[in-house]
Motif scaffolding. Sequence first.
Motif, PDB file in Angstrom:
ATOM      1  N   ARG A  72     -33.888 -34.020  -8.670  1.00  0.00           N
ATOM      2  CA  ARG A  72     -34.587 -34.702  -7.576  1.00  0.00           C
ATOM      3  C   ARG A  72     -35.698 -33.802  -7.075  1.00  0.00           C
ATOM      4  O   ARG A  72     -35.456 -32.666  -6.674  1.00  0.00           O
ATOM      5  CB  ARG A  72     -33.625 -35.046  -6.443  1.00  0.00           C
ATOM      6  CG  ARG A  72     -34.342 -35.703  -5.259  1.00  0.00           C
ATOM      7  CD  ARG A  72     -33.375 -36.318  -4.279  1.00  0.00           C
ATOM      8  NE  ARG A  72     -32.657 -37.446  -4.852  1.00  0.00           N
ATOM      9  CZ  ARG A  72     -33.127 -38.686  -4.937  1.00  0.00           C
ATOM     10  NH1 ARG A  72     -34.332 -38.964  -4.481  1.00  0.00           N
ATOM     11  NH2 ARG A  72     -32.416 -39.654  -5.472  1.00  0.00           N
ATOM     12  N   LEU A  73     -36.916 -34.304  -7.125  1.00  0.00           N
ATOM     13  CA  LEU A  73     -38.073 -33.563  -6.627  1.00  0.00           C
ATOM     14  C   LEU A  73     -38.203 -33.804  -5.134  1.00  0.00           C
ATOM     15  O   LEU A  73     -38.102 -34.940  -4.655  1.00  0.00           O
ATOM     16  CB  LEU A  73     -39.344 -34.043  -7.342  1.00  0.00           C
ATOM     17  CG  LEU A  73     -39.319 -33.928  -8.860  1.00  0.00           C
ATOM     18  CD1 LEU A  73     -40.533 -34.608  -9.472  1.00  0.00           C
ATOM     19  CD2 LEU A  73     -39.268 -32.469  -9.280  1.00  0.00           C
ATOM     20  N   THR A  74     -38.422 -32.714  -4.414  1.00  0.00           N
ATOM     21  CA  THR A  74     -38.511 -32.848  -2.976  1.00  0.00           C
ATOM     22  C   THR A  74     -39.416 -31.766  -2.420  1.00  0.00           C
ATOM     23  O   THR A  74     -40.168 -31.136  -3.134  1.00  0.00           O
ATOM     24  CB  THR A  74     -37.080 -32.858  -2.360  1.00  0.00           C
ATOM     25  OG1 THR A  74     -37.192 -33.042  -0.956  1.00  0.00           O
ATOM     26  CG2 THR A  74     -36.314 -31.575  -2.642  1.00  0.00           C
ATOM     27  N   GLY A 109     -31.778 -32.891 -22.350  1.00  0.00           N
ATOM     28  CA  GLY A 109     -30.661 -32.860 -21.399  1.00  0.00           C
ATOM     29  C   GLY A 109     -31.018 -33.457 -20.044  1.00  0.00           C
ATOM     30  O   GLY A 109     -30.127 -33.777 -19.260  1.00  0.00           O
ATOM     31  N   VAL A 110     -32.302 -33.607 -19.743  1.00  0.00           N
ATOM     32  CA  VAL A 110     -32.683 -34.214 -18.453  1.00  0.00           C
ATOM     33  C   VAL A 110     -32.559 -35.731 -18.592  1.00  0.00           C
ATOM     34  O   VAL A 110     -33.264 -36.350 -19.379  1.00  0.00           O
ATOM     35  CB  VAL A 110     -34.118 -33.812 -18.039  1.00  0.00           C
ATOM     36  CG1 VAL A 110     -34.569 -34.615 -16.825  1.00  0.00           C
ATOM     37  CG2 VAL A 110     -34.178 -32.317 -17.754  1.00  0.00           C
ATOM     38  N   GLU A 111     -31.641 -36.301 -17.821  1.00  0.00           N
ATOM     39  CA  GLU A 111     -31.398 -37.738 -17.956  1.00  0.00           C
ATOM     40  C   GLU A 111     -32.056 -38.552 -16.858  1.00  0.00           C
ATOM     41  O   GLU A 111     -32.410 -39.704 -17.064  1.00  0.00           O
ATOM     42  CB  GLU A 111     -29.881 -38.000 -17.936  1.00  0.00           C
ATOM     43  CG  GLU A 111     -29.223 -37.567 -19.221  1.00  0.00           C
ATOM     44  CD  GLU A 111     -27.718 -37.552 -19.140  1.00  0.00           C
ATOM     45  OE1 GLU A 111     -27.146 -38.086 -18.161  1.00  0.00           O
ATOM     46  OE2 GLU A 111     -27.106 -36.976 -20.063  1.00  0.00           O
ATOM     47  N   GLU A 112     -32.186 -37.942 -15.678  1.00  0.00           N
ATOM     48  CA  GLU A 112     -32.754 -38.729 -14.574  1.00  0.00           C
ATOM     49  C   GLU A 112     -33.647 -37.854 -13.711  1.00  0.00           C
ATOM     50  O   GLU A 112     -33.289 -36.729 -13.365  1.00  0.00           O
ATOM     51  CB  GLU A 112     -31.616 -39.285 -13.716  1.00  0.00           C
ATOM     52  CG  GLU A 112     -32.146 -40.141 -12.574  1.00  0.00           C
ATOM     53  CD  GLU A 112     -31.047 -40.593 -11.649  1.00  0.00           C
ATOM     54  OE1 GLU A 112     -30.427 -41.626 -11.958  1.00  0.00           O
ATOM     55  OE2 GLU A 112     -30.795 -39.925 -10.636  1.00  0.00           O
ATOM     56  N   ILE A 113     -34.824 -38.381 -13.376  1.00  0.00           N
ATOM     57  CA  ILE A 113     -35.720 -37.670 -12.456  1.00  0.00           C
ATOM     58  C   ILE A 113     -35.978 -38.611 -11.268  1.00  0.00           C
ATOM     59  O   ILE A 113     -36.437 -39.738 -11.439  1.00  0.00           O
ATOM     60  CB  ILE A 113     -37.064 -37.310 -13.131  1.00  0.00           C
ATOM     61  CG1 ILE A 113     -36.814 -36.561 -14.440  1.00  0.00           C
ATOM     62  CG2 ILE A 113     -37.919 -36.469 -12.187  1.00  0.00           C
ATOM     63  CD1 ILE A 113     -38.068 -36.303 -15.254  1.00  0.00           C
ATOM     64  N   ALA A 114     -35.653 -38.108 -10.085  1.00  0.00           N
ATOM     65  CA  ALA A 114     -35.832 -38.896  -8.866  1.00  0.00           C
ATOM     66  C   ALA A 114     -36.745 -38.125  -7.915  1.00  0.00           C
ATOM     67  O   ALA A 114     -37.020 -36.937  -8.127  1.00  0.00           O
ATOM     68  CB  ALA A 114     -34.477 -39.152  -8.222  1.00  0.00           C
ATOM     69  N   LEU A 115     -37.227 -38.809  -6.902  1.00  0.00           N
ATOM     70  CA  LEU A 115     -38.166 -38.196  -5.957  1.00  0.00           C
ATOM     71  C   LEU A 115     -37.826 -38.659  -4.546  1.00  0.00           C
ATOM     72  O   LEU A 115     -37.550 -39.839  -4.325  1.00  0.00           O
ATOM     73  CB  LEU A 115     -39.586 -38.658  -6.321  1.00  0.00           C
ATOM     74  CG  LEU A 115     -40.722 -38.300  -5.369  1.00  0.00           C
ATOM     75  CD1 LEU A 115     -41.170 -36.854  -5.584  1.00  0.00           C
ATOM     76  CD2 LEU A 115     -41.924 -39.213  -5.599  1.00  0.00           C
ATOM     77  N   THR A 116     -37.844 -37.730  -3.599  1.00  0.00           N
ATOM     78  CA  THR A 116     -37.723 -38.090  -2.184  1.00  0.00           C
ATOM     79  C   THR A 116     -39.069 -37.837  -1.530  1.00  0.00           C
ATOM     80  O   THR A 116     -39.617 -36.741  -1.640  1.00  0.00           O
ATOM     81  CB  THR A 116     -36.638 -37.232  -1.488  1.00  0.00           C
ATOM     82  OG1 THR A 116     -35.394 -37.463  -2.142  1.00  0.00           O
ATOM     83  CG2 THR A 116     -36.485 -37.630  -0.024  1.00  0.00           C
ATOM     84  N   ARG A 125     -36.496 -42.803 -10.219  1.00  0.00           N
ATOM     85  CA  ARG A 125     -36.029 -43.374  -8.941  1.00  0.00           C
ATOM     86  C   ARG A 125     -36.757 -42.787  -7.765  1.00  0.00           C
ATOM     87  O   ARG A 125     -37.219 -41.646  -7.805  1.00  0.00           O
ATOM     88  CB  ARG A 125     -34.536 -43.113  -8.795  1.00  0.00           C
ATOM     89  CG  ARG A 125     -33.764 -44.014  -9.713  1.00  0.00           C
ATOM     90  CD  ARG A 125     -32.310 -43.807  -9.635  1.00  0.00           C
ATOM     91  NE  ARG A 125     -31.855 -43.430  -8.313  1.00  0.00           N
ATOM     92  CZ  ARG A 125     -30.617 -43.108  -8.051  1.00  0.00           C
ATOM     93  NH1 ARG A 125     -29.731 -43.112  -9.012  1.00  0.00           N
ATOM     94  NH2 ARG A 125     -30.257 -42.757  -6.846  1.00  0.00           N
ATOM     95  N   LEU A 126     -36.805 -43.579  -6.712  1.00  0.00           N
ATOM     96  CA  LEU A 126     -37.534 -43.174  -5.513  1.00  0.00           C
ATOM     97  C   LEU A 126     -36.699 -43.379  -4.265  1.00  0.00           C
ATOM     98  O   LEU A 126     -36.108 -44.441  -4.075  1.00  0.00           O
ATOM     99  CB  LEU A 126     -38.734 -44.114  -5.345  1.00  0.00           C
ATOM    100  CG  LEU A 126     -40.094 -43.704  -5.861  1.00  0.00           C
ATOM    101  CD1 LEU A 126     -41.067 -44.835  -5.620  1.00  0.00           C
ATOM    102  CD2 LEU A 126     -40.572 -42.436  -5.186  1.00  0.00           C
TER     103      LEU A 126
END
Length: 337
Positions: A73-75, A97-104, A124-125
């Motif tokens: 999760r990028l924050t 290996g990175v399956e999901e990248i999300a952002l807040t 995802r956001l």
Amino acid sequence: MPRPLPTRTPLVDTFGRVHTSLRLSVTDRCNIRCFYCMPAEGVRFLPRADILSFEEISRFVRVVAAMGVSRIRLTGGEPLVRTELSTLVAMLRDIDGVEEIALTTNGMLLGQQADGLKRAGLDRLNISLDTLDATKFERIARRSGFDQVLEGIDAAIAAGFENVRLNALAIRGETEDEIVPLVVFATSRGLVMRFIEYMPLDADGAWQHDQVLAGEVIRETIERELGPLVPVERSESSQPAVDYEFVDGRGRVGFINPVSEPFCGACDRLRLTAEGQVRNCLFSTTESDARSLLRGGASDEELEQLVRDSIQKKKPGHGIDDQTFLRPQRAMYQIGG
Ligand code: SAM
Ligand code: SF4
């Protein structure tokens, strides 16, 4: 593309918690000044040279991904003020290996960036929205920008992001009147509204326990005003949020209750601050200096060991209610929420 690293053993702490998720702060800068996070004026941001480059971040992620960290999760600060963030998203997307990248995000710059982030591979956001009242927004954020946030939410939906979540920080004396309008706003757009309890991480050090508006109280208000809710089965036990759905099919709401119902026992998170310090908890009072290793010619194995050592020192819980509780030296925007 860099070579994938050989798979390592998982990142397990002394309490058996397996760490699979990374909160990655990309900046301590922000375009607003929420009172529960930053000081109003005179913030001293990190010098640019102290912040990890995209290449340094990517190397760190390659090392932890080999140990089973698959969700990022990028924050920040506000991650969208970091120039060319979508380039970083694309770089992380390529890591084995990175399956999901999300952002807040606070959403203010999504109007310009939502499409590019989607194209770069962001999955995802979460968008922060504490109020639907522009005046109150300015009081909380100590800056204007309410209309930009609403435009950002629309842009995220138009860009094709699914399961967008809106996060409201719940503060006693501030949030009560917002609960019902926020839930109606979110559910009418097919978004999940989540309420987060206020934690002692404000830069002003003004947090008081009686300002915490417990998730349970919010849930009772929603049920009283809008109708019954039933819990939704959790997809992952480490998820901090507990989601509910309306019996009438109107949609979902969620609660993140770190103060009234700590979820530390299921924590699977590690953190990397914008200047490359590994933290094993939001509330840890110590950090491990990955930047020195990244910039000092250290091997991947040395980086791996630094992360493992940090996780080995992780405490069982945040201890906010303990007599001995010490606030971390840093505020939320400096750690990465
Ligand atoms: N700037 C972005 C944003 O506001 O969404 C990302 C960083 S912000 C630090 C991440 C989240 O932390 C936001 O949802 C914000 O509401 C939450 N937050 C900030 N200060 C907090 C505090 N003292 N207690 C609980 N949550 C907090
Ligand atoms: Fe900025 Fe997010 Fe902190 Fe608000 S919560 S001041 S938007 S970093």
